[in-house]
Design an enzyme around this catalytic site. Sequence first.
Site, PDB file in Angstrom:
ATOM      1  N   GLU A  19      42.176  49.599  43.523  1.00 25.16           N
ATOM      2  CA  GLU A  19      43.223  48.646  43.903  1.00 25.16           C
ATOM      3  C   GLU A  19      44.469  49.296  44.496  1.00 25.16           C
ATOM      4  OE1 GLU A  19      41.774  48.439  40.790  1.00 25.16           O
ATOM      5  OE2 GLU A  19      42.007  46.420  39.969  1.00 25.16           O
ATOM      6  N   ASP A 105      39.506  47.494  38.635  1.00 31.98           N
ATOM      7  CA  ASP A 105      39.611  47.374  37.177  1.00 31.98           C
ATOM      8  C   ASP A 105      38.452  46.570  36.603  1.00 31.98           C
ATOM      9  OD1 ASP A 105      41.936  48.828  37.237  1.00 31.98           O
ATOM     10  OD2 ASP A 105      43.248  47.072  37.266  1.00 31.98           O
ATOM     11  N   ASP A 107      38.462  44.229  34.317  1.00 34.55           N
ATOM     12  CA  ASP A 107      38.734  42.892  33.787  1.00 34.55           C
ATOM     13  C   ASP A 107      38.360  41.840  34.827  1.00 34.55           C
ATOM     14  OD1 ASP A 107      40.707  43.227  35.650  1.00 34.55           O
ATOM     15  OD2 ASP A 107      42.363  43.238  34.215  1.00 34.55           O
ATOM     16  N   GLU A 109      40.157  40.005  36.829  1.00 29.79           N
ATOM     17  CA  GLU A 109      40.835  40.120  38.114  1.00 29.79           C
ATOM     18  C   GLU A 109      40.222  41.245  38.948  1.00 29.79           C
ATOM     19  OE1 GLU A 109      43.436  37.610  39.908  1.00 29.79           O
ATOM     20  OE2 GLU A 109      43.052  37.644  37.761  1.00 29.79           O
ATOM     21  N   TYR A 330      43.718  52.166  30.298  1.00 32.70           N
ATOM     22  CA  TYR A 330      44.041  50.896  30.950  1.00 32.70           C
ATOM     23  C   TYR A 330      44.997  50.078  30.089  1.00 32.70           C
ATOM     24  CZ  TYR A 330      43.287  46.721  33.770  1.00 32.70           C
ATOM     25  OH  TYR A 330      43.459  45.634  34.599  1.00 32.70           O
ATOM     26  N   ARG A 332      45.974  46.816  30.221  1.00 32.99           N
ATOM     27  CA  ARG A 332      45.812  45.371  29.986  1.00 32.99           C
ATOM     28  C   ARG A 332      44.617  45.167  29.071  1.00 32.99           C
ATOM     29  NH1 ARG A 332      47.174  45.438  35.572  1.00 32.99           N
ATOM     30  NH2 ARG A 332      49.272  44.599  35.914  1.00 32.99           N
ATOM     31  N   HIS A 377      36.988  46.751  25.865  1.00 35.10           N
ATOM     32  CA  HIS A 377      38.167  47.526  26.205  1.00 35.10           C
ATOM     33  C   HIS A 377      38.666  48.305  24.994  1.00 35.10           C
ATOM     34  CE1 HIS A 377      39.263  44.697  29.776  1.00 35.10           C
ATOM     35  NE2 HIS A 377      38.222  45.451  30.005  1.00 35.10           N
TER      36      HIS A 377
END
Length: 920
Positions: A19, A105, A107, A109, A330, A332, A377
């Site tokens: 990203e 990532d 997740d 998103e 990470y 989040r 996670h």
Amino acid sequence: MPSKAANKPKTGKKLVIVESPAKSKTIGKYLGEGFVVEASIGHIRDLPQPSDLPAELKKSPIGKFAVDLENDFKPYYVVSPDKKKKVAELKAQLKDADELYLATDGDREGEAIAWHLLEVLKPKVPVHRMTFAEITKESLQRALGNLRELDTDLVDAQETRRVLDRLYGYEISPVLWRKVSRGLSAGRVQSVVTRMVVERERERMAFKSASYWDLLGSFTPVDSTEAFTAKLAAVDGRRVASGRDFNDAGELVGKNVAHLDEATATSLAAGLQNADFAVRSMEHKPYTRRPAAPFTTSTLQQEAGRKLRFSSKSTMQVAQRLYENGYITYMRTDSSALSDEAVNAARRQASELYGAEYIPAAKRVYANKSSNAQEAHEAIRPAGDSFRTPAQVASALKGDEFKLYELIWKRTVASQMSDAKGSTATIRLGAQTVGGADGGTDAEFSASGTVITFRGFLAAYEEGKDEARDNGDSDGDRRLPNVKEKDALRAADVTANGHETSPPPRFTEASLTKEMEEREIGRPSTYASTLSTIMDRGYVRKQGSALVPSWVAFSVIRLLEQHFTDYVDYKFTAGMETGLDRIAKGEEVGANWLKKFYFGSDHDAGLLSIVNNLGEIDAREINSVPITDTLVLRVGKFGPYLESTVPTLDPKTGEIIESARANVPEDLAPDELTPAKARELMETAAPEERVLGVDPATGHSVVAKNGRYGAYVTEVIPEPTAEDLANAPVEYYKNGKPKPPKKPVKAKPRTGSLFKSMTVETVSLDEALALMSLPRVLGADAEGNEITVQNGRFGPYLKKGTDSRSIGSEEEIFTITLEDALAIYSQPKQRGARAAVAPLAEFGEDPVSGKNIVVKEGRFGPYITDGVTNITVPRDTSLEELTREKAVELLADKRERGPVKRTAKAPAKAPAKRKVPAKK
């Protein structure tokens, strides 16, 4: 996923797409030769504004939301205009690649970004999905050995969430525009979080304090000089009332308690001054305290707020940089679990730094609090299979980055350390009052203290606490003397102390994040952005560290509570998050879930039905808050104001005012607008409008007013009359037929700001006409360039084309001559003079640029700069409220956005079709 290799020579090049550019640089160092790492810079596609859709789609089922309502809510995606160049660059890189690695990532998103890249780039080479929780060489090697397919369930969940937010916002926000104010917005998470803040302020507004008294004494054993303090605990066997025994209405709710007033407490204190005190009991209990779990996104934001004074947004920005540069995992996550490698690293480091006795025999395992925590996670921890200590990264990390890394390191290492141990002692002591006619009153005091005998994890870290409600109940830890039962004590001083119960504390960013997590409102990735949104929208402002709602927020929440009850209900909102989690796990299909939400089911009305059956909404009632029987607060177009509901006598003029008004200061918190304060504002309010007379040149009335941005004068232009309409010029259609007469355009009234030396009460008609005549033309120079004099934000000045020159006082505007102006222009312009002015504020070194952050006065208002990046101070933030973390956050935001690029509007494309494999 496509995996067809094109018939082309093998180059051995492997394209990796992540990203962010910062992440691509770090990953590029570890992957080595043969890998080319590029960044998509976030999402490359999104839903366009419905107004940007092609004409043929605007009247179709897609036109309302850029979502096909009749085709399973299929989104209509377009490549963002500012990403077209990036997409072209990625396509060019892909032409020479033999393999494509989508390393966004892990997740929802990140999975969606990977899918969008796949849809737009249409690769004809093998494609791999690659995820990792930290950017280290070991982690990347493990990721290359554990490649997987794209998770279409995660993509479905993200897409459903995006469409859900579009439906929610686009259906409800227009109602707010019509009934409260233009430019407002509603959101699935932001509206519920705003309600939390408003409800807490309502509790404070309804709160009634109660008073209670107790005694505090200083005591010393007869054979010692070691004094300690103890608080009155009981009177004649009844527990003494404290703050927790009263409700928010100021009523005593505690059972069988002694509620002391001032007279009783003072009398009791006097009777105990010479009393014989003795120890009645001494109790010892073992004390054990466990370390806190490793950080989740929520707890990191809370603790960084408490200990480092970081805002949630600032915390996430700093954490993002640490992650992208390979320092932490990470950031989040809602999981507090650690990998085996991380547990071993933490235990090893604790043993090396503090000793083997500081680690327990068994590894610590932490359960997740959230029922929807994503177990895949890890918690947020230092990166790597062995951690770098803060001392080892001190040369590479500076400022806020070092502070946050140190916090994460301490919490992670402490989480695997031994319990802190000690003992807690409680002394009960008492006496009978001296001189009482009824034989005296029995008074019992209590004191507690804790002694830590083994620090355990406290050697590395101690968790912070949120602001507690102070009702005089705290009895802090202290050291107590070594006494035993029946030991005599001397009372050095016994005093009566009065207390007032306090209202519930306002939320801080830390405590509001904690509340969101406990109610399962939003997700880790949205906490910081939600808090930023409600502040950017003007619903909430920061007063120190406290979050204070605006009166606009009261109106918005009142409307939503009355007409969209479910959509600001905490359980309903948490249920929507649970539904999205079910979609992410493949247990539900997004399209079916959206149908129930929007169109409804046999049991529940959908959003569409609620919007279509709103009925009449009384905007005046929604925007009104009664303060007293005769005073109402109104939320108006130009801010909140007080209005009297009965005729009022003007204390200055003695005139009867039918509907008296007074502006409410913007920095006055809602709970501070008490009836007494409201009456004070009404009594001291300046006249809202004063008629000065008639302009002889135009016949228009001239008035002086107090406006939102200061006092000014203006002319009152009457509405067009019937005669004006009759004399309006006739216009014709193309076929020659006359058009109906148009209402003449009302002329814009002339206005002028009052000088600093003027007030609404004292300004005259002549002064007003002079102010409205500005700018004043002085004449022209030898080349024919017109010179004017006018008043501006930074005072009076001359203007000739684009060349402006400051002059002295405001009064000189009407006295300066053309000759004076030419003399000023004959001198060279003093450039940089403004920069020499002392800055409005200074905030120290910027953690990114290393340069000093200052606030300066600019042409368009105050702005923040570190000498490299400039950002205007937001209008809703006063200089007094501006903090260092806010300044750092605004500069970081500006750097992220980069320079403003003006690009042509991109032509829309046909709806994208996402292929989702059938579920087995």
